[in-house]
Design an enzyme around this catalytic site. Structure first.
Site, PDB file in Angstrom:
ATOM      1  N   GLY A  27       0.760  -1.249   0.000  1.00 52.07           N
ATOM      2  CA  GLY A  27       0.000   0.000   0.000  1.00 52.07           C
ATOM      3  C   GLY A  27       0.783   1.285   0.000  1.00 52.07           C
ATOM      4  NE  ARG A  86       0.248   2.315  -6.092  1.00 52.80           N
ATOM      5  CZ  ARG A  86      -0.840   2.209  -6.875  1.00 52.80           C
ATOM      6  NH1 ARG A  86      -0.822   2.700  -8.089  1.00 52.80           N
ATOM      7  NH2 ARG A  86      -1.940   1.638  -6.411  1.00 52.80           N
ATOM      8  CB  CYS A 132     -14.056   3.064 -30.941  1.00 51.53           C
ATOM      9  SG  CYS A 132     -13.301   1.581 -31.541  1.00 51.53           S
TER      10      CYS A 132
HETATM   11  N1  LLP Z   1      -1.444  -7.017  -0.757  1.00 50.14           N
HETATM   12  C1  LLP Z   1      -2.752  -7.114  -1.078  1.00 50.14           C
HETATM   13  C2  LLP Z   1      -3.588  -8.082  -0.346  1.00 50.14           C
HETATM   14  C3  LLP Z   1      -3.299  -6.315  -2.086  1.00 50.14           C
HETATM   15  O1  LLP Z   1      -4.578  -6.432  -2.393  1.00 50.14           O
HETATM   16  C4  LLP Z   1      -2.461  -5.381  -2.761  1.00 50.14           C
HETATM   17  C5  LLP Z   1      -3.009  -4.551  -3.828  1.00 50.14           C
HETATM   18  C6  LLP Z   1      -1.105  -5.324  -2.408  1.00 50.14           C
HETATM   19  C7  LLP Z   1      -0.635  -6.139  -1.388  1.00 50.14           C
HETATM   20  C8  LLP Z   1      -0.141  -4.394  -3.073  1.00 50.14           C
HETATM   21  O2  LLP Z   1      -0.471  -3.052  -2.903  1.00 50.14           O
HETATM   22  P1  LLP Z   1       0.546  -1.898  -3.368  1.00 50.14           P
HETATM   23  O3  LLP Z   1       1.791  -2.000  -2.499  1.00 50.14           O
HETATM   24  O4  LLP Z   1       0.872  -2.100  -4.787  1.00 50.14           O
HETATM   25  O5  LLP Z   1      -0.215  -0.653  -3.123  1.00 50.14           O
HETATM   26  N2  LLP Z   1      -4.822  -1.500  -9.837  1.00 50.14           N
HETATM   27  C9  LLP Z   1      -4.687  -0.449  -8.849  1.00 50.14           C
HETATM   28  C10 LLP Z   1      -4.104  -0.947  -7.555  1.00 50.14           C
HETATM   29  C11 LLP Z   1      -4.872  -2.099  -6.938  1.00 50.14           C
HETATM   30  C12 LLP Z   1      -4.217  -2.640  -5.698  1.00 50.14           C
HETATM   31  C13 LLP Z   1      -4.854  -3.910  -5.274  1.00 50.14           C
HETATM   32  N3  LLP Z   1      -4.228  -4.548  -4.177  1.00 50.14           N
HETATM   33  C14 LLP Z   1      -3.865   0.680  -9.456  1.00 50.14           C
HETATM   34  O6  LLP Z   1      -3.500   0.593 -10.625  1.00 50.14           O
HETATM   35  O7  LLP Z   1      -3.638   1.689  -8.804  1.00 50.14           O
END
Ligand code: LLP
Length: 419
Positions: free
Chosen positions: A239, A276, A342
């Site tokens: 996150g 991310r 489109c």
């Molecule tokens: N762990 C779990 C259980 C998750 O659901 C997620 C992301 C992560 C870790 C990793 O989160 P991060 O460190 O990447 O924030 N498609 C969206 C983001 C969806 C995130 C879903 N879960 C975007 O493009 O911003």
């Protein structure tokens, strides 16, 4: 810090001019910097020095085998949400005892595969899932290692589509229900409780929500201890946000500091699931200008990458910087940068001030290493684009562009339609 920089007005990835790759590989393509990936992973891991921890990279952000293999080489584990991600992780050489399995909808074959491969931990999200895992583990005469995913009801202050830790979200179970789930888990013959898990959302740009979540998790750990249930692993999910535009998220060291201070003295091993923050700014999408057009109201730059290649702007109104691969003197324009699909939602940027461009110019869509390729699709029967990794002064195509035959693989025309 990343390794996409200008030298004499030309953007390089590490020591390779991006223009050269674009000419050789064709556009669009995703481009990853090995040095940046490595640096981001190590910085994140090192930030937790002094704590027993395991960094389980969140596969959904980027599942390219080369990317996963790099993290495996650096000692990393994996956070998965599907059998497909497990398959990829194992192919890339990630050790199963470093893999945690999250997700609200695990299916029987997925659970079986994960049990068979002996993964580290199932992050369980409901009573029914807990019972199914117990039943399947019983079938194999195993004890399934589990954590309960707790929804700590904190507001991560991020886009509603990517916030997951609020009561109204579908993820995990609330505090009270978690106690009940642990009691049940404790009574099940083929379940071994080893951890506790939460993940409150994505692109979070302050430490407060993480601290609030962890405080609630800590309380739960003490309450479980009184019930005779020992927790060995605390999984804080992922996150941590990145800078796309003008955000100033905490550095990994600051984020780690806020977590470490709350866990001092506790005999636990920390699991983190960053996605991310490791890969986001380690990748870009390179696209080519096809046409320009304007009328009284608007100027459009039409490029060869569409919403099927990078859906984040269309889906979340996400901001990605767009930079020319080769800078030229001259004015800037305000334009919509749009793709060939489109749909009105098919844009990479709206009303964006960018350097004036002409057809044939290459553009770099920045911060596209996370949720870029993994969320891409074949919409409008467009081919999935290649992924390229640069290391020092060399580049490697780590996923080839799809071919037209790939588009119809597995499809068939039933006999009753044949003439
Ligand atoms: N762990 C779990 C259980 C998750 O659901 C997620 C992301 C992560 C870790 C990793 O989160 P991060 O460190 O990447 O924030 N498609 C969206 C983001 C969806 C995130 C879903 N879960 C975007 O493009 O911003």
């Amino acid at each position: 810090m990343h390794h996409f920089n200008y030298h004499n007005n030309e953007m390089y990835c590490e020591d390779v001019p991006i223009q050269i790759i674009a000419q050789k590989v064709g556009t669009p393509f995703y481009l990853y910097s090995h040095a940046t990936l490595k640096r981001h992973f190590s910085a994140f891991n090192d930030a937790f020095d002094g704590m027993e921890r395991l960094i389980c990279f969140s596969a959904k952000a980027n599942t390219n085998l080369a990317v996963l293999k790099l993290f495996a080489n650096l000692g990393g584990g994996l956070d998965i949400v599907s059998r497909g991600e497990l398959f990829r992780g194992l192919k890339a050489g990630i050790s199963p005892d470093k893999i945690v399995y999250s997700g609200v909808g695990k299916q029987v074959d997925e659970i079986d595969y994960a049990l068979y491969k002996n993964i580290l931990m199932f992050n369980v999200e409901s009573f029914e899932e807990l019972e199914l895992i117990n039943q399947r583990a019983g079938w194999y005469k195993l004890k399934a290692p589990v954590a309960i995913r707790v929804n700590p009801d904190v507001d991560p202050k991020t886009h509603p589509y990517i916030s997951t830790g609020l009561k109204k979200n579908k993820f995990g179970v609330d505090y009270k229900t978690a106690i009940k789930a642990y009691k049940i888990a404790n009574s099940l013959k083929n379940i071994k409780i080893i951890g506790i898990d939460c993940h409150i959302g994505s692109q979070i740009t302050e430490t407060g929500p993480f601290e609030d979540a962890l405080k609630s998790i800590k309380m739960l750990i003490y309450e479980l201890k009184d019930l005779g249930i020992e927790i060995r692993y605390v999984d804080m999910g992922g996150g941590l946000g990145i800078t796309y535009h003008d955000e100033s998220p905490p550095q990994p060291s600051e984020y780690a500091g806020s977590i470490i201070k709350l866990l001092k003295g506790m005999q636990i091993k920390l699991i983190l699931e960053p996605g991310r923050v490791i890969v986001g700014n380690a990748g870009i999408l390179v696209t080519k200008v096809l046409y320009k057009k304007s009328d009284d109201a608007k100027e459009f730059v039409i490029v060869d990458a569409g919403m099927n290649d990078l859906i984040r702007p269309a889906l979340y109104r996400a901001f990605h910087n767009i930079e020319p691969v080769v800078k030229s003197e001259g004015k800037s324009i305000i334009a919509d940068i749009v793709g060939p699909i489109c749909e009105t939602g098919d844009f990479l940027a709206l009303d964006r001030k960018i350097a004036d461009v002409k057809n044939g110019d290459f553009l770099a869509v920045m911060s596209a290493g996370a949720y870029g390729f993994t969320m891409s699709s074949n919409y409008c029967s467009r081919l999935r684009v290649p992924e390229v990794m640069v290391k020092d002064d060399l580049f490697y195509v780590v996923r080839a562009r799809q071919e037209y035959a790939d588009l119809i693989a597995g499809e068939s025309i039933p006999p009753f339609l044949e003439n």
